[in-house]
Design an enzyme around this catalytic site. Structure first.
Site, PDB file in Angstrom:
ATOM      1  N   LYS A 124      92.776 107.290  80.670  1.00 14.75           N
ATOM      2  CA  LYS A 124      92.668 107.139  79.213  1.00 14.75           C
ATOM      3  C   LYS A 124      91.354 107.767  78.782  1.00 14.75           C
ATOM      4  CE  LYS A 124      94.954 105.327  75.727  1.00 14.75           C
ATOM      5  NZ  LYS A 124      96.397 105.184  75.532  1.00 14.75           N
ATOM      6  N   ASP A 164      97.010 109.182  71.064  1.00 16.91           N
ATOM      7  CA  ASP A 164      96.983 107.716  70.929  1.00 16.91           C
ATOM      8  C   ASP A 164      96.509 107.448  69.496  1.00 16.91           C
ATOM      9  OD1 ASP A 164      97.173 105.058  72.562  1.00 16.91           O
ATOM     10  OD2 ASP A 164      95.253 104.861  71.565  1.00 16.91           O
TER      11      ASP A 164
HETATM   12  P1  NDP Z   1      98.365 105.812  64.992  1.00 12.33           P
HETATM   13  O1  NDP Z   1      96.953 106.239  64.885  1.00 12.33           O
HETATM   14  O2  NDP Z   1      99.450 106.757  64.667  1.00 12.33           O
HETATM   15  O3  NDP Z   1      98.599 104.489  64.118  1.00 12.33           O
HETATM   16  C1  NDP Z   1      97.856 103.342  64.332  1.00 12.33           C
HETATM   17  C2  NDP Z   1      98.227 102.321  63.265  1.00 12.33           C
HETATM   18  O4  NDP Z   1      97.594 101.081  63.569  1.00 12.33           O
HETATM   19  C3  NDP Z   1      97.722 102.718  61.893  1.00 12.33           C
HETATM   20  O5  NDP Z   1      98.591 102.170  60.928  1.00 12.33           O
HETATM   21  C4  NDP Z   1      96.352 102.055  61.827  1.00 12.33           C
HETATM   22  O6  NDP Z   1      95.901 101.783  60.510  1.00 12.33           O
HETATM   23  C5  NDP Z   1      96.620 100.766  62.573  1.00 12.33           C
HETATM   24  N1  NDP Z   1      95.386 100.313  63.219  1.00 12.33           N
HETATM   25  C6  NDP Z   1      94.643 100.987  64.133  1.00 12.33           C
HETATM   26  N2  NDP Z   1      93.568 100.277  64.492  1.00 12.33           N
HETATM   27  C7  NDP Z   1      93.622  99.152  63.779  1.00 12.33           C
HETATM   28  C8  NDP Z   1      92.795  98.018  63.701  1.00 12.33           C
HETATM   29  N3  NDP Z   1      91.672  97.908  64.446  1.00 12.33           N
HETATM   30  N4  NDP Z   1      93.180  97.014  62.870  1.00 12.33           N
HETATM   31  C9  NDP Z   1      94.304  97.110  62.122  1.00 12.33           C
HETATM   32  N5  NDP Z   1      95.133  98.178  62.136  1.00 12.33           N
HETATM   33  C10 NDP Z   1      94.791  99.170  62.963  1.00 12.33           C
HETATM   34  O7  NDP Z   1      98.519 105.268  66.497  1.00 12.33           O
HETATM   35  P2  NDP Z   1      99.857 105.029  67.339  1.00 12.33           P
HETATM   36  O8  NDP Z   1     100.954 104.597  66.435  1.00 12.33           O
HETATM   37  O9  NDP Z   1     100.050 106.180  68.216  1.00 12.33           O
HETATM   38  O10 NDP Z   1      99.413 103.802  68.268  1.00 12.33           O
HETATM   39  C11 NDP Z   1      99.641 102.431  67.924  1.00 12.33           C
HETATM   40  C12 NDP Z   1      99.561 101.571  69.175  1.00 12.33           C
HETATM   41  O11 NDP Z   1     100.559 101.988  70.108  1.00 12.33           O
HETATM   42  C13 NDP Z   1      98.240 101.626  69.943  1.00 12.33           C
HETATM   43  O12 NDP Z   1      97.993 100.377  70.540  1.00 12.33           O
HETATM   44  C14 NDP Z   1      98.535 102.648  71.053  1.00 12.33           C
HETATM   45  O13 NDP Z   1      97.683 102.493  72.167  1.00 12.33           O
HETATM   46  C15 NDP Z   1      99.974 102.275  71.369  1.00 12.33           C
HETATM   47  N6  NDP Z   1     100.751 103.293  72.059  1.00 12.33           N
HETATM   48  C16 NDP Z   1     100.936 104.539  71.499  1.00 12.33           C
HETATM   49  C17 NDP Z   1     101.698 105.474  72.152  1.00 12.33           C
HETATM   50  C18 NDP Z   1     102.021 106.794  71.545  1.00 12.33           C
HETATM   51  O14 NDP Z   1     102.842 107.512  72.109  1.00 12.33           O
HETATM   52  N7  NDP Z   1     101.455 107.158  70.421  1.00 12.33           N
HETATM   53  C19 NDP Z   1     102.247 105.216  73.498  1.00 12.33           C
HETATM   54  C20 NDP Z   1     102.067 103.847  73.954  1.00 12.33           C
HETATM   55  C21 NDP Z   1     101.315 102.961  73.258  1.00 12.33           C
HETATM   56  P3  NDP Z   1      94.759 102.729  59.852  1.00 12.33           P
HETATM   57  O15 NDP Z   1      95.455 103.988  59.495  1.00 12.33           O
HETATM   58  O16 NDP Z   1      94.274 101.956  58.680  1.00 12.33           O
HETATM   59  O17 NDP Z   1      93.696 102.910  60.902  1.00 12.33           O
END
Ligand code: NDP
Length: 444
Positions: A124, A164
């Site tokens: 990571k 991510d």
């Molecule tokens: P994105 O950046 O596309 O979206 C993240 C979302 O979560 C946004 O809506 C963001 O809001 C919100 N968010 C992020 N940090 C916080 C926080 N501290 N508190 C509240 N809301 C938060 O990321 P992904 O959708 O790719 O990832 C989401 C999750 O899925 C993560 O845990 C990631 O590790 C996991 N994941 C992702 C994969 C992938 O293929 N993308 C694979 C496996 C797991 P805002 O815009 O306001 O920051």
């Protein structure tokens, strides 16, 4: 192994890393019994060798903002374990990024990748740089500066990063472009690439779709139909969007979405048309989820969490520790029957205990969200073969992998009363494969 002794030792060595210690503690507690049936593991000190990363790169990233001022951020890459394949795992750009968060993610990734049935080790990386509020030119310059430091330590057979939080196809493309310029190769050292330059169809959809494929398998064990079920989805990024897309396709009703400022509740359900609005808002306009409530006249709760609403199924898809013990109790009191984690470690240990005591269907992220990295593995295969599979071919392979992962969880997690402990199942299955590979390769 005595779990408490190992944990105390890790606490002493890494006292300021709560997320890392939380992830390690959950895994060690669930594998303790199996581990202790193998004295050869103890002699080879498999446990410490598995908990502590192979190596960690940390570096300063200096870039120039639009006003001509030099800015600095921290950059990291954790190469956790490569016993079963090259290091593989995403890159996160978020102001909260620190070594503890990346170490927990790399540790979890090692077990997740083991579960996928594909030969990938765990890694990571990331930076405390936040793309939010930055211009496109600033994001590009940052990605290029980040890669200028990292490129020597990654490669198609050593370490393959992906996206991510805060790293979408846009950032992957900027980093990959710079990587190619420096490495002078075109072998696909990155997954989540654009479709025009080696990306795989279904990769953007894979984590959200995969989570729902896993959920379907869980529901099948209790003969429950997903059709008509109200679903609470958190986040509004990549994972949340494609989770909603698959739910809508299957006739389920997503009613919430959130971002770091608050959440929306749409009792009518998020339809295809409304989801298109969210995709444009989040991926193109880079706006806030509040604008959904303004557009469709529904409830918006600033600073709240979606778990306060009534729903049959909860799909946490934002970030770590976004669902605590009280949220979990509220969900159960409101009749929630299943929780399947799109995000990594979104439920606190207290929340997990509440779900398991209530004996609802509960799938940890390392099993339920493994569709993303699995499809990254399929992207690597296509890059090596220099050909591309169709949407249908990739989707069919993704469905098969999620079903295999479910089967492994059942094999290792089924309790005497028939309850499936998916945490135990995923951890033991993921652990055994990595441990056996490490044993076979000697003390290194
Ligand atoms: P994105 O950046 O596309 O979206 C993240 C979302 O979560 C946004 O809506 C963001 O809001 C919100 N968010 C992020 N940090 C916080 C926080 N501290 N508190 C509240 N809301 C938060 O990321 P992904 O959708 O790719 O990832 C989401 C999750 O899925 C993560 O845990 C990631 O590790 C996991 N994941 C992702 C994969 C992938 O293929 N993308 C694979 C496996 C797991 P805002 O815009 O306001 O920051």
């Amino acid at each position: 192994m005595k779990v408490q002794e190992v944990l105390n030792d890790l606490k002493r060595r890494f006292p300021n890393e709560p997320e890392y210690l939380q992830a390690v503690s959950e895994v060690l507690e669930s594998i303790e019994e199996v581990y202790n049936q193998h004295p050869e593991f103890e002699k080879a000190n498999i446990i410490e060798r598995l908990c502590i990363a192979d190596r960690i790169f940390s570096f300063r990233v200096t870039w120039v903002d639009d006003k001509g001022n030099a800015q600095t951020n921290m950059g990291y890459r954790i190469q956790h374990n490569n016993a079963i394949g090259p290091y593989k795992g995403g890159i996160r750009f978020h102001s909260s990024v620190n070594p503890s968060i990346l170490k927990f993610l790399a540790f979890e990734q090692t077990f997740k990748n083991s579960l996928t049935t594909l030969p990938m080790g765990g890694g990571k990386g990331g930076s405390d740089f936040s793309p939010r509020g930055k211009s496109l030119a600033e994001i590009m310059r940052f990605c290029q500066a980040f890669m200028l430091e990292l490129w020597r330590n990654i490669g198609p057979d050593t370490d393959i990063p992906a996206g991510d939080i805060g790293v979408s196809g846009r950032e992957v493309a900027y980093m990959y472009g710079m990587y190619k310029k420096l490495a002078r190769e075109n072998t696909g050292t990155f997954t989540g690439k654009g479709i025009e330059f080696g990306g795989s169809l279904i990769r953007p959809e894979a984590t959200g779709y995969g989570n729902i494929y896993f959920l379907l398998q869980m529901l099948k064990t209790r003969n429950i139909d997903i059709k008509g079920k109200k679903c609470l989805v958190s986040g509004s990024g990549n994972v949340a969007q494609y989770t909603c897309e698959k739910l809508i396709q299957l006739g389920a009703i997503p009613v919430t979405l959130s971002d770091s400022d608050g959440y929306i509740y749409d009792p009518e359900g998020i339809t295809r048309e409304k989801l298109n609005f969210v995709m444009d808002l989040k991926n193109i306009q880079r706006g806030r989820i509040k604008e959904y409530a303004e557009q469709y006249g529904c409830k918006y709760v600033a600073g709240g969490r979606v778990w306060a609403e009534v729903g049959d199924i909860a799909l946490p898809s934002a970030t770590q520790n976004e669902l605590n013990g009280d949220d979990a109790k509220q969900l159960i009191a409101n009749g929630c029957i299943a929780v399947s984690e799109g995000a990594n470690m979104p439920s606190t240990p207290e929340a997990v205990a509440v779900f398991q005591n209530a004996k609802i269907l509960y799938a940890p992220g390392k099993a339920a969200n493994a569709g993303g990295v699995s499809t990254s593995g399929l992207e690597m295969t296509q890059n090596s073969m220099r050909l591309s599979w169709t949407r249908e071919e990739v989707d069919e392979k993704l469905q098969r992998i999620m079903s295999d992962i479910h089967e492994q969880c059942v094999r290792y997690g089924k309790q005497s009363d028939g309850f499936i402990d998916y945490v135990k199942g995923a951890n033991i299955s993921g652990f055994m494969k990595v441990a056996k590979a490490m044993m076979a390769q000697g003390i290194i």
